[in-house]
Scaffold this motif. Sequence first.
Motif, PDB file in Angstrom:
ATOM      1  N   LYS A   1       8.542  13.040   4.229  1.00  0.00           N
ATOM      2  CA  LYS A   1       9.751  12.833   5.036  1.00  0.00           C
ATOM      3  C   LYS A   1       9.440  12.567   6.508  1.00  0.00           C
ATOM      4  O   LYS A   1      10.325  12.138   7.256  1.00  0.00           O
ATOM      5  CB  LYS A   1      10.672  14.055   4.927  1.00  0.00           C
ATOM      6  CG  LYS A   1      11.343  14.225   3.569  1.00  0.00           C
ATOM      7  CD  LYS A   1      12.255  15.444   3.588  1.00  0.00           C
ATOM      8  CE  LYS A   1      12.949  15.664   2.263  1.00  0.00           C
ATOM      9  NZ  LYS A   1      13.849  16.853   2.301  1.00  0.00           N
ATOM     10  N   LEU A   2       8.212  12.841   6.929  1.00  0.00           N
ATOM     11  CA  LEU A   2       7.863  12.616   8.331  1.00  0.00           C
ATOM     12  C   LEU A   2       7.909  11.128   8.659  1.00  0.00           C
ATOM     13  O   LEU A   2       7.523  10.288   7.851  1.00  0.00           O
ATOM     14  CB  LEU A   2       6.451  13.142   8.611  1.00  0.00           C
ATOM     15  CG  LEU A   2       6.217  14.644   8.490  1.00  0.00           C
ATOM     16  CD1 LEU A   2       4.722  14.942   8.630  1.00  0.00           C
ATOM     17  CD2 LEU A   2       7.021  15.414   9.538  1.00  0.00           C
ATOM     18  N   SER A   3       8.385  10.811   9.831  1.00  0.00           N
ATOM     19  CA  SER A   3       8.294   9.435  10.307  1.00  0.00           C
ATOM     20  C   SER A   3       6.851   9.134  10.682  1.00  0.00           C
ATOM     21  O   SER A   3       6.012  10.046  10.795  1.00  0.00           O
ATOM     22  CB  SER A   3       9.202   9.232  11.519  1.00  0.00           C
ATOM     23  OG  SER A   3       8.718  10.000  12.620  1.00  0.00           O
TER      24      SER A   3
ATOM     25  N   ILE B   1      14.517  13.605  -3.702  1.00  0.00           N
ATOM     26  CA  ILE B   1      15.306  13.744  -2.470  1.00  0.00           C
ATOM     27  C   ILE B   1      16.797  13.620  -2.771  1.00  0.00           C
ATOM     28  O   ILE B   1      17.615  14.382  -2.237  1.00  0.00           O
ATOM     29  CB  ILE B   1      14.861  12.684  -1.445  1.00  0.00           C
ATOM     30  CG1 ILE B   1      13.495  13.053  -0.873  1.00  0.00           C
ATOM     31  CG2 ILE B   1      15.886  12.533  -0.320  1.00  0.00           C
ATOM     32  CD1 ILE B   1      12.863  11.969  -0.022  1.00  0.00           C
ATOM     33  N   LEU B   2      17.161  12.694  -3.646  1.00  0.00           N
ATOM     34  CA  LEU B   2      18.579  12.455  -3.941  1.00  0.00           C
ATOM     35  C   LEU B   2      19.201  13.560  -4.772  1.00  0.00           C
ATOM     36  O   LEU B   2      20.422  13.763  -4.718  1.00  0.00           O
ATOM     37  CB  LEU B   2      18.739  11.123  -4.672  1.00  0.00           C
ATOM     38  CG  LEU B   2      18.348   9.863  -3.903  1.00  0.00           C
ATOM     39  CD1 LEU B   2      18.519   8.633  -4.786  1.00  0.00           C
ATOM     40  CD2 LEU B   2      19.171   9.712  -2.622  1.00  0.00           C
ATOM     41  N   THR B   3      18.390  14.292  -5.549  1.00  0.00           N
ATOM     42  CA  THR B   3      18.958  15.240  -6.514  1.00  0.00           C
ATOM     43  C   THR B   3      18.583  16.693  -6.274  1.00  0.00           C
ATOM     44  O   THR B   3      19.205  17.590  -6.874  1.00  0.00           O
ATOM     45  CB  THR B   3      18.510  14.872  -7.949  1.00  0.00           C
ATOM     46  OG1 THR B   3      17.070  14.934  -8.035  1.00  0.00           O
ATOM     47  CG2 THR B   3      18.972  13.468  -8.311  1.00  0.00           C
TER      48      THR B   3
ATOM     49  N   ALA C   1      19.093   3.281  -1.070  1.00  0.00           N
ATOM     50  CA  ALA C   1      18.212   4.450  -1.220  1.00  0.00           C
ATOM     51  C   ALA C   1      16.856   4.107  -1.813  1.00  0.00           C
ATOM     52  O   ALA C   1      16.014   5.000  -1.958  1.00  0.00           O
ATOM     53  CB  ALA C   1      18.892   5.496  -2.103  1.00  0.00           C
ATOM     54  N   HIS C   2      16.596   2.847  -2.104  1.00  0.00           N
ATOM     55  CA  HIS C   2      15.434   2.525  -2.949  1.00  0.00           C
ATOM     56  C   HIS C   2      14.105   2.924  -2.312  1.00  0.00           C
ATOM     57  O   HIS C   2      13.136   3.178  -3.014  1.00  0.00           O
ATOM     58  CB  HIS C   2      15.429   1.040  -3.328  1.00  0.00           C
ATOM     59  CG  HIS C   2      14.835   0.135  -2.295  1.00  0.00           C
ATOM     60  ND1 HIS C   2      15.529  -0.265  -1.176  1.00  0.00           N
ATOM     61  CD2 HIS C   2      13.614  -0.453  -2.204  1.00  0.00           C
ATOM     62  CE1 HIS C   2      14.758  -1.068  -0.446  1.00  0.00           C
ATOM     63  NE2 HIS C   2      13.589  -1.195  -1.036  1.00  0.00           N
ATOM     64  N   ASP C   3      14.028   3.021  -0.993  1.00  0.00           N
ATOM     65  CA  ASP C   3      12.779   3.412  -0.312  1.00  0.00           C
ATOM     66  C   ASP C   3      12.871   4.793   0.342  1.00  0.00           C
ATOM     67  O   ASP C   3      11.992   5.155   1.129  1.00  0.00           O
ATOM     68  CB  ASP C   3      12.425   2.382   0.768  1.00  0.00           C
ATOM     69  CG  ASP C   3      11.606   1.219   0.228  1.00  0.00           C
ATOM     70  OD1 ASP C   3      11.142   1.307  -0.924  1.00  0.00           O
ATOM     71  OD2 ASP C   3      11.450   0.216   0.945  1.00  0.00           O
ATOM     72  N   ILE C   4      13.889   5.571   0.004  1.00  0.00           N
ATOM     73  CA  ILE C   4      14.126   6.827   0.713  1.00  0.00           C
ATOM     74  C   ILE C   4      13.010   7.841   0.469  1.00  0.00           C
ATOM     75  O   ILE C   4      12.804   8.763   1.261  1.00  0.00           O
ATOM     76  CB  ILE C   4      15.507   7.413   0.314  1.00  0.00           C
ATOM     77  CG1 ILE C   4      16.020   8.360   1.397  1.00  0.00           C
ATOM     78  CG2 ILE C   4      15.457   8.092  -1.059  1.00  0.00           C
ATOM     79  CD1 ILE C   4      17.497   8.708   1.255  1.00  0.00           C
ATOM     80  N   GLY C   5      12.246   7.656  -0.608  1.00  0.00           N
ATOM     81  CA  GLY C   5      11.158   8.585  -0.922  1.00  0.00           C
ATOM     82  C   GLY C   5       9.798   8.137  -0.433  1.00  0.00           C
ATOM     83  O   GLY C   5       8.799   8.835  -0.672  1.00  0.00           O
TER      84      GLY C   5
END
Length: 446
Positions: free
Chosen positions: A428-430, A166-168, A114-118
């Motif tokens: 969140k957009l690609s 995002i995770l919480t 998850a380290h780059d999920i944001g």
Amino acid sequence: MNWEQLLSLKRYGDTNKRLRKEQDETRLGFEVDYDRIIFSSEFRGLQDKTQVVPLSKTDFVHTRLTHSLEVSVVGRSLGRRVGKLLLEKHPHLENVHGYRMNDFGAIVAAAALAHDIGNPPFGHSGEKAIGSYFKDGDGAQFKSLLTAKEYQDLCDFEGNANGFKILTEGRAGREGGLRLSYATLGAFTKYPKESLPKKPTMHIVDKKYGFFQSEKEMFKNVAAELGLESRSNEHLSYHRHPLAYLVEAADDICYTIIDFEDGINLGLIQEEYALEYLINLVRGKIKTKNYNALKTTEDRVSYLRALAIGTLIDEAALLFMKHEDAILAGKFETALLDVSQYKAQIKDIIDLSVTKVYCSKEVINKEIAGYEILNQLLNAYGKMAFNVFEDNCSNYDELLKNILPETVKLTNDSLYNNLLAVCLYISKLSDTNAMLLHQKLKGHIL
């Protein structure tokens, strides 16, 4: 800090303490974290986000998704290696509490996944583009309407803090976001502090920040459960969860070696340079006969890359154990690889990557395009978020609101929350979807 608290299986909303020895051995609580992350829509979105080269059409160049998977694999190996050594040093963790070597690997693997999920579109230039909009662009007009810390959250928009959000962040019918264990959330948070003061010391924890003001109370709960010790009486800042050092090391290993490999495969770094730099890192470990039998650059680099990663995993595990007492006391102030015997070789590789890859015209030209795209999106959505807060929406604002996902909630209660919600949506957009939305706003029918 103590390992019994640091390895907490508690999740948001739990009223009773979860015990490791009560877990189903076929699917441990920490492994559930990994599953929840990998099935999340935000993680899937990393497949079209920049790692080094934006919008690359070359198959062998890494995206944020492949980078995250590789960091997770390295993190799992590193966590297990350290877990084995920790259980030998602290046998009560296994004999009394039931922890296993694989638990440490599972925590580090999930946090690393998850380290780059944001991270927003277009790599780190995306973070800078968002921050610049609020610091130097049209978003500067909101400064007087925000607290200093709220404004700093936006001016130094941080992928790590966005990832924690995002995770919480609560979702429809489910509070606590992905409901990960607090141990994984702690290991995920490399910079357990708020955005101000900015870099008050040279301690690694102060390099960036790890949560927005909107998640401040959530992180306080996580820190209390894990027993993270406070670093300041004047602002919210904690000592790191020890396993965050392993997540950081896994990321450092991968971006050092694998970004370098991408540069080679793209032809940005010449083979003779590449082989020399990697050989310097793994000298004495190469099996000459096997190496000389390799016929292609790709095979030779792949062989050296595997040796280099293995070497640095061994090194990081030994360094962690050497400094464990200082890490638990919050007195270890650098990244693990910053005190490595291979520090000079790592620096040589990174310096070459910076010169030949990160500063290449291909990368810079695409970052410029990404910067402009995000600035235009923020101009439109930032103004709309403000108008919603002011109860003064134009017809155009209403149209923009109508294409937002239902999860994006804008109100007239808090300008900060509105602006942060817009930033979260854009982040969140690609890369491709950010370009497509930009084209819509410019009036191009797609």
